[in-house]
Scaffold this motif. Sequence first.
Motif, PDB file in Angstrom:
ATOM      1  N   ARG A  14      31.717  -1.883  -6.104  1.00  0.00           N
ATOM      2  CA  ARG A  14      31.288  -1.160  -4.899  1.00  0.00           C
ATOM      3  C   ARG A  14      32.214  -1.552  -3.763  1.00  0.00           C
ATOM      4  NH1 ARG A  14      26.736  -3.470  -7.079  1.00  0.00           N
ATOM      5  NH2 ARG A  14      25.193  -2.044  -7.906  1.00  0.00           N
ATOM      6  N   PHE A  15      32.846  -0.553  -3.143  1.00  0.00           N
ATOM      7  CA  PHE A  15      33.696  -0.781  -1.987  1.00  0.00           C
ATOM      8  C   PHE A  15      33.173   0.054  -0.832  1.00  0.00           C
ATOM      9  CE2 PHE A  15      36.490  -1.644  -5.634  1.00  0.00           C
ATOM     10  CZ  PHE A  15      36.903  -2.926  -5.314  1.00  0.00           C
ATOM     11  N   PRO A  16      33.242  -0.470   0.389  1.00  0.00           N
ATOM     12  CA  PRO A  16      32.729   0.280   1.544  1.00  0.00           C
ATOM     13  C   PRO A  16      33.339   1.675   1.643  1.00  0.00           C
ATOM     14  CG  PRO A  16      33.350  -1.948   2.193  1.00  0.00           C
ATOM     15  CD  PRO A  16      33.821  -1.752   0.779  1.00  0.00           C
ATOM     16  N   GLY A  17      32.495   2.672   1.876  1.00  0.00           N
ATOM     17  CA  GLY A  17      32.959   4.045   2.049  1.00  0.00           C
ATOM     18  C   GLY A  17      33.290   4.767   0.765  1.00  0.00           C
ATOM     19  N   GLU A  18      33.070   4.135  -0.377  1.00  0.00           N
ATOM     20  CA  GLU A  18      33.370   4.763  -1.670  1.00  0.00           C
ATOM     21  C   GLU A  18      32.127   4.741  -2.552  1.00  0.00           C
ATOM     22  OE1 GLU A  18      36.736   3.097  -3.683  1.00  0.00           O
ATOM     23  OE2 GLU A  18      37.876   2.882  -1.828  1.00  0.00           O
ATOM     24  N   GLU A  19      32.071   5.667  -3.490  1.00  0.00           N
ATOM     25  CA  GLU A  19      30.978   5.648  -4.466  1.00  0.00           C
ATOM     26  C   GLU A  19      31.195   4.494  -5.425  1.00  0.00           C
ATOM     27  OE1 GLU A  19      29.786   9.175  -6.490  1.00  0.00           O
ATOM     28  OE2 GLU A  19      30.456  10.457  -4.836  1.00  0.00           O
ATOM     29  N   LYS A  20      30.097   3.927  -5.912  1.00  0.00           N
ATOM     30  CA  LYS A  20      30.241   2.824  -6.856  1.00  0.00           C
ATOM     31  C   LYS A  20      30.852   3.340  -8.153  1.00  0.00           C
ATOM     32  CE  LYS A  20      25.761   2.621  -9.161  1.00  0.00           C
ATOM     33  NZ  LYS A  20      24.569   1.805  -9.420  1.00  0.00           N
ATOM     34  N   ILE A 121      34.014  -9.791  -3.201  1.00  0.00           N
ATOM     35  CA  ILE A 121      35.463  -9.952  -3.100  1.00  0.00           C
ATOM     36  C   ILE A 121      35.796 -10.050  -1.629  1.00  0.00           C
ATOM     37  CG2 ILE A 121      37.706  -8.864  -3.478  1.00  0.00           C
ATOM     38  CD1 ILE A 121      36.512  -7.508  -5.909  1.00  0.00           C
ATOM     39  N   GLU A 122      36.482 -11.127  -1.258  1.00  0.00           N
ATOM     40  CA  GLU A 122      36.810 -11.364   0.144  1.00  0.00           C
ATOM     41  C   GLU A 122      38.318 -11.373   0.343  1.00  0.00           C
ATOM     42  OE1 GLU A 122      34.858 -14.968   1.336  1.00  0.00           O
ATOM     43  OE2 GLU A 122      32.892 -14.244   0.722  1.00  0.00           O
ATOM     44  N   GLY A 129      34.262  -5.887  -1.048  1.00  0.00           N
ATOM     45  CA  GLY A 129      33.596  -5.187  -2.134  1.00  0.00           C
ATOM     46  C   GLY A 129      32.622  -6.099  -2.845  1.00  0.00           C
ATOM     47  N   LEU A 130      31.729  -5.488  -3.595  1.00  0.00           N
ATOM     48  CA  LEU A 130      30.762  -6.215  -4.412  1.00  0.00           C
ATOM     49  C   LEU A 130      30.919  -5.756  -5.856  1.00  0.00           C
ATOM     50  CD1 LEU A 130      27.632  -5.911  -2.089  1.00  0.00           C
ATOM     51  CD2 LEU A 130      29.110  -7.907  -2.384  1.00  0.00           C
ATOM     52  N   ASN A 131      31.052  -6.700  -6.755  1.00  0.00           N
ATOM     53  CA  ASN A 131      31.224  -6.398  -8.168  1.00  0.00           C
ATOM     54  C   ASN A 131      30.159  -7.111  -8.978  1.00  0.00           C
ATOM     55  OD1 ASN A 131      33.520  -5.099  -7.361  1.00  0.00           O
ATOM     56  ND2 ASN A 131      34.940  -6.421  -8.430  1.00  0.00           N
ATOM     57  N   SER A 132      29.902  -6.585 -10.169  1.00  0.00           N
ATOM     58  CA  SER A 132      28.987  -7.266 -11.075  1.00  0.00           C
ATOM     59  C   SER A 132      29.372  -6.971 -12.516  1.00  0.00           C
ATOM     60  CB  SER A 132      27.540  -6.841 -10.815  1.00  0.00           C
ATOM     61  OG  SER A 132      27.361  -5.477 -11.116  1.00  0.00           O
ATOM     62  N   PHE A 133      29.024  -7.908 -13.388  1.00  0.00           N
ATOM     63  CA  PHE A 133      29.171  -7.762 -14.825  1.00  0.00           C
ATOM     64  C   PHE A 133      27.836  -8.069 -15.463  1.00  0.00           C
ATOM     65  CE2 PHE A 133      33.599  -9.205 -13.947  1.00  0.00           C
ATOM     66  CZ  PHE A 133      34.300  -8.181 -14.567  1.00  0.00           C
ATOM     67  N   THR A 134      27.448  -7.286 -16.439  1.00  0.00           N
ATOM     68  CA  THR A 134      26.361  -7.643 -17.340  1.00  0.00           C
ATOM     69  C   THR A 134      26.965  -7.582 -18.731  1.00  0.00           C
ATOM     70  OG1 THR A 134      24.682  -6.714 -15.873  1.00  0.00           O
ATOM     71  CG2 THR A 134      24.050  -7.079 -18.173  1.00  0.00           C
ATOM     72  N   ILE A 135      26.955  -8.703 -19.409  1.00  0.00           N
ATOM     73  CA  ILE A 135      27.600  -8.799 -20.718  1.00  0.00           C
ATOM     74  C   ILE A 135      26.547  -9.195 -21.741  1.00  0.00           C
ATOM     75  CG2 ILE A 135      29.368  -9.989 -22.062  1.00  0.00           C
ATOM     76  CD1 ILE A 135      30.794 -10.506 -19.349  1.00  0.00           C
ATOM     77  N   ASP A 136      26.372  -8.345 -22.734  1.00  0.00           N
ATOM     78  CA  ASP A 136      25.462  -8.632 -23.844  1.00  0.00           C
ATOM     79  C   ASP A 136      26.302  -8.936 -25.074  1.00  0.00           C
ATOM     80  OD1 ASP A 136      22.768  -8.221 -22.745  1.00  0.00           O
ATOM     81  OD2 ASP A 136      23.462  -6.167 -22.424  1.00  0.00           O
TER      82      ASP A 136
END
Length: 152
Positions: A14-20, A121-122, A129-136
Amino acid sequence: MKEPVLISVEGTQRFPGEEKQVIKILTDGTMERKGDTVYLRYDESEMTGMEGTTTTFAVTQDCVTLTRTGAVESEMLFEKGKQHVSLYDMGFGAMTIGVRARRLRNSLGPEGGRLELSYGIEIEERIQGLNSFTIDVRKQPIISSERKGSAQ
């Protein structure tokens, strides 16, 4: 010992001003335990835009190190509430980024399990931006090369 596993990754950016942006992959990989650390490895594909790259997650209870080698070179360290600065080389250029883990949940065991990681992310001390992972992770069944025959 490296065990063959099936790895399902859902990554969200997710980045500001953009769709995830969401990427989901299902791939073969390996899981290996050395002491308190679990290593998950898989090869990236054309779908992720990182073909020719091997991704490794080194996971302990409180820390995750994400290393990419090959076409994309990077190493990111995630500890909840701490910022770590990393060099991210995308092949056509490199930049320094800070990552700060917001959530880190690890339920990986001998048979597989789940790893959840979300981070900011800084750049220049501002969240970009904000990122995430879900790993199975699931162990793959071992297929015997012996055929069962019937007695005649």
